[in-house]
Design a protein around this motif. Structure first.
Motif: not given
Length: 234
Positions: A69, A71-72, A75, A103, A150
């Protein structure tokens, strides 16, 4: 390091990427250039997880991020600055930046924010102002800064020169080159402005109809007259 192996993407009967092999080393800018319809934006959207590949895989420092995904993937260490400087105009600069690392814990966000302010001092000066008060070049700095929140290992820049004056384009891309060298992140730069992109890149990749037709030292590609006329239009 970001690496693709035999990456292919199709939109129905249209083959947008064809068995693409690409390596983006850390500490360098790799520029992907080509005409409209070459597959540049499809490549970026696939690497960011917004498009699923038909075949092949994407590896970040040897770990597959294929099919994850979006968003993953962020990260895991890949951040995309999309075409069009998609900042949120109603929010302040600082609020826009905070969204990029939402996050992460507070200490991590504050550390990254200070790094962004060191790289782009104008953002520090105007951190409490709304994003819609910025010039085009300043909004592009904010978009890059938000991606850096990020703490990425690989930064994807999709057409950062779009709509900007030539002098501002040069300034932005020189900052991108400095960023790669000083932070040791891998930067993949997609650009139609081939001359400027190759000037700041270490490696150039020429894309045509979804295929890599040439890859090598940026200076070598820039000086290849036949290649420039055939695929880059200058």
């Amino acid at each position: 390091m970001l690496h693709t192996e035999d990456l292919s993407v199709s939109y129905g009967a249209v083959q947008a990427l064809k068995s693409m092999n690409l390596t983006v080393p850390r500490g360098e800018v790799t520029a992907v250039i080509g005409a409209n319809g070459a597959g540049k934006s499809t490549l970026m959207r696939t690497l960011a997880g917004l498009v699923r590949p038909q075949t092949g895989q994407v590896l970040l420092d040897g770990v597959s991020i294929t099919g994850k995904k979006p968003e993953d993937i962020v990260r895991m260490g890949v951040a995309l600055v999309p075409e069009g400087r998609s900042t949120i105009p109603e929010l302040s600069l600082e609020e826009n930046l905070r969204l990029g690392g939402l996050w992460r814990d507070k200490a991590g966000r504050l550390e990254s924010q200070q790094k962004v302010f060191d790289l782009f001092p104008i953002l520090a000066e105007r951190k409490n102002m709304r994003a819609d008060t910025l010039s085009g070049g300043e909004r592009q700095q904010l978009a890059i800064g938000r991606a850096l929140m990020s703490d990425p290992r690989c930064l994807l820049l999709d057409e950062p020169s779009l709509g900007l004056a030539p002098l501002i384009v040069t300034q932005i891309l020189e900052l991108v080159s400095t960023l790669a060298k000083e932070t040791n992140i891998a930067i993949l730069l997609v650009e139609q402005n081939a001359v400027t992109a190759l000037r700041v890149a270490t490696t150039g990749v020429v894309l045509n109809l979804g295929e890599v037709v040439k890859s090598g030292p940026a200076q070598e590609i820039s000086s290849d007259e036949e290649l420039r006329h055939a695929y880059l239009g200058y």
